[in-house]
Design a protein around this motif. Structure first.
Motif, PDB file in Angstrom:
ATOM      1  N   ASP A 160       0.825  -1.216   0.000  1.00  4.70           N
ATOM      2  CA  ASP A 160       0.000   0.000   0.000  1.00  4.70           C
ATOM      3  C   ASP A 160       0.859   1.266   0.000  1.00  4.70           C
ATOM      4  N   MET A 161       2.082   1.165   0.515  1.00  8.21           N
ATOM      5  CA  MET A 161       3.020   2.294   0.529  1.00  8.21           C
ATOM      6  C   MET A 161       3.806   2.393  -0.774  1.00  8.21           C
ATOM      7  N   GLY A 162       3.552   1.467  -1.698  1.00  7.08           N
ATOM      8  CA  GLY A 162       4.215   1.526  -2.994  1.00  7.08           C
ATOM      9  C   GLY A 162       5.440   0.651  -3.149  1.00  7.08           C
ATOM     10  N   VAL A 163       5.749  -0.176  -2.154  1.00  8.16           N
ATOM     11  CA  VAL A 163       6.903  -1.065  -2.237  1.00  8.16           C
ATOM     12  C   VAL A 163       6.511  -2.273  -3.094  1.00  8.16           C
ATOM     13  N   ASP A 164       7.354  -2.602  -4.059  1.00 14.01           N
ATOM     14  CA  ASP A 164       7.086  -3.713  -4.978  1.00 14.01           C
ATOM     15  C   ASP A 164       7.586  -5.017  -4.361  1.00 14.01           C
ATOM     16  N   ILE A 165       6.680  -5.737  -3.714  1.00 11.28           N
ATOM     17  CA  ILE A 165       7.006  -6.984  -3.031  1.00 11.28           C
ATOM     18  C   ILE A 165       6.605  -8.159  -3.921  1.00 11.28           C
ATOM     19  N   VAL A 166       7.503  -9.122  -4.029  1.00  7.84           N
ATOM     20  CA  VAL A 166       7.251 -10.341  -4.806  1.00  7.84           C
ATOM     21  C   VAL A 166       6.967 -11.475  -3.831  1.00  7.84           C
ATOM     22  N   THR A 167       5.960 -12.284  -4.143  1.00 11.98           N
ATOM     23  CA  THR A 167       5.654 -13.471  -3.355  1.00 11.98           C
ATOM     24  C   THR A 167       5.956 -14.695  -4.193  1.00 11.98           C
ATOM     25  N   GLU A 168       6.781 -15.568  -3.650  1.00 10.38           N
ATOM     26  CA  GLU A 168       7.108 -16.822  -4.336  1.00 10.38           C
ATOM     27  C   GLU A 168       6.719 -17.980  -3.429  1.00 10.38           C
ATOM     28  N   MET A 169       5.854 -18.850  -3.931  1.00 10.33           N
ATOM     29  CA  MET A 169       5.441 -20.020  -3.168  1.00 10.33           C
ATOM     30  C   MET A 169       6.417 -21.158  -3.463  1.00 10.33           C
ATOM     31  N   ARG A 170       7.005 -21.713  -2.398  1.00 11.99           N
ATOM     32  CA  ARG A 170       7.992 -22.784  -2.559  1.00 11.99           C
ATOM     33  C   ARG A 170       7.654 -23.964  -1.660  1.00 11.99           C
ATOM     34  N   GLU A 171       8.008 -25.142  -2.131  1.00 14.88           N
ATOM     35  CA  GLU A 171       7.927 -26.345  -1.303  1.00 14.88           C
ATOM     36  C   GLU A 171       9.147 -26.343  -0.381  1.00 14.88           C
ATOM     37  N   THR A 172       8.951 -26.768   0.867  1.00 15.81           N
ATOM     38  CA  THR A 172      10.063 -26.868   1.799  1.00 15.81           C
ATOM     39  C   THR A 172      10.076 -28.249   2.438  1.00 15.81           C
ATOM     40  N   ARG A 173      11.190 -28.588   3.038  1.00 14.86           N
ATOM     41  CA  ARG A 173      11.292 -29.887   3.715  1.00 14.86           C
ATOM     42  C   ARG A 173      10.519 -29.906   5.021  1.00 14.86           C
ATOM     43  N   THR A 174      10.309 -28.743   5.620  1.00 17.18           N
ATOM     44  CA  THR A 174       9.696 -28.686   6.944  1.00 17.18           C
ATOM     45  C   THR A 174       8.184 -28.503   6.927  1.00 17.18           C
ATOM     46  N   SER A 175       7.595 -28.339   5.755  1.00 16.88           N
ATOM     47  CA  SER A 175       6.151 -28.123   5.660  1.00 16.88           C
ATOM     48  C   SER A 175       5.575 -28.976   4.542  1.00 16.88           C
ATOM     49  N   ASP A 176       4.389 -29.494   4.781  1.00 15.77           N
ATOM     50  CA  ASP A 176       3.735 -30.288   3.736  1.00 15.77           C
ATOM     51  C   ASP A 176       2.949 -29.408   2.764  1.00 15.77           C
ATOM     52  N   ARG A 177       2.967 -28.092   3.002  1.00 13.76           N
ATOM     53  CA  ARG A 177       2.313 -27.128   2.106  1.00 13.76           C
ATOM     54  C   ARG A 177       3.332 -26.130   1.594  1.00 13.76           C
ATOM     55  N   PRO A 178       3.047 -25.511   0.460  1.00 16.84           N
ATOM     56  CA  PRO A 178       3.951 -24.461  -0.027  1.00 16.84           C
ATOM     57  C   PRO A 178       4.026 -23.305   0.975  1.00 16.84           C
ATOM     58  N   VAL A 179       5.186 -22.696   1.063  1.00 18.05           N
ATOM     59  CA  VAL A 179       5.440 -21.587   1.983  1.00 18.05           C
ATOM     60  C   VAL A 179       5.693 -20.326   1.164  1.00 18.05           C
ATOM     61  N   ALA A 180       5.123 -19.206   1.605  1.00 16.61           N
ATOM     62  CA  ALA A 180       5.321 -17.928   0.917  1.00 16.61           C
ATOM     63  C   ALA A 180       6.659 -17.325   1.325  1.00 16.61           C
ATOM     64  N   PHE A 181       7.487 -17.011   0.330  1.00  9.05           N
ATOM     65  CA  PHE A 181       8.749 -16.299   0.507  1.00  9.05           C
ATOM     66  C   PHE A 181       8.568 -14.919  -0.106  1.00  9.05           C
ATOM     67  N   TYR A 182       8.751 -13.877   0.704  1.00 10.72           N
ATOM     68  CA  TYR A 182       8.579 -12.498   0.235  1.00 10.72           C
ATOM     69  C   TYR A 182       9.934 -11.856   0.009  1.00 10.72           C
ATOM     70  N   SER A 183      10.020 -11.049  -1.045  1.00 11.37           N
ATOM     71  CA  SER A 183      11.232 -10.283  -1.341  1.00 11.37           C
ATOM     72  C   SER A 183      10.832  -8.992  -2.044  1.00 11.37           C
ATOM     73  N   ILE A 184      11.773  -8.052  -2.065  1.00 11.18           N
ATOM     74  CA  ILE A 184      11.541  -6.802  -2.794  1.00 11.18           C
ATOM     75  C   ILE A 184      11.989  -7.011  -4.222  1.00 11.18           C
ATOM     76  N   PHE A 185      11.127  -6.629  -5.156  1.00 12.45           N
ATOM     77  CA  PHE A 185      11.453  -6.797  -6.584  1.00 12.45           C
ATOM     78  C   PHE A 185      12.616  -5.888  -6.951  1.00 12.45           C
ATOM     79  N   SER A 186      13.582  -6.465  -7.645  1.00  8.12           N
ATOM     80  CA  SER A 186      14.700  -5.669  -8.163  1.00  8.12           C
ATOM     81  C   SER A 186      15.020  -6.134  -9.559  1.00  8.12           C
ATOM     82  N   TRP A 187      15.500  -5.240 -10.379  1.00 14.10           N
ATOM     83  CA  TRP A 187      15.812  -5.559 -11.778  1.00 14.10           C
ATOM     84  C   TRP A 187      17.075  -6.309 -11.853  1.00 14.10           C
TER      85      TRP A 187
END
Length: 75
Positions: free
Chosen positions: A48-75
């Motif tokens: 909402d403040m204008g920061v370009d956040i990327v969400t990537e859903m990944r499988e992990t060894r510690t969870s039986d469901r995909p986990v959301a990994f957030y990062s700031i988009f950069s070129w």
């Protein structure tokens, strides 16, 4: 009262992710590092403040469901 804790959490998350373009953050990491109980809401605040956040859903060894990994988009 929620506003006083929300703002510093959002700032801490932004500073952490903005510190290195390869950094990611999961809900578990945010809870451990910053005491954030609802990372999705804080990510939405940053968006909402204008920061370009990327969400990537990944499988992990510690969870039986995909986990959301957030990062700031950069070129």
């Amino acid at each position: 009262m929620a506003t006083s804790t929300k703002r510093p959490q959002t700032q801490k998350i932004f500073e952490y992710l903005n510190g290195d373009s390869s950094r990611t953050l999961t809900a578990r990491q945010a809870q451990t590092r910053f005491g954030v109980q609802n990372l999705r809401a804080r990510i939405n605040d940053l968006r909402d403040m204008g920061v370009d956040i990327v969400t990537e859903m990944r499988e992990t060894r510690t969870s039986d469901r995909p986990v959301a990994f957030y990062s700031i988009f950069s070129w």
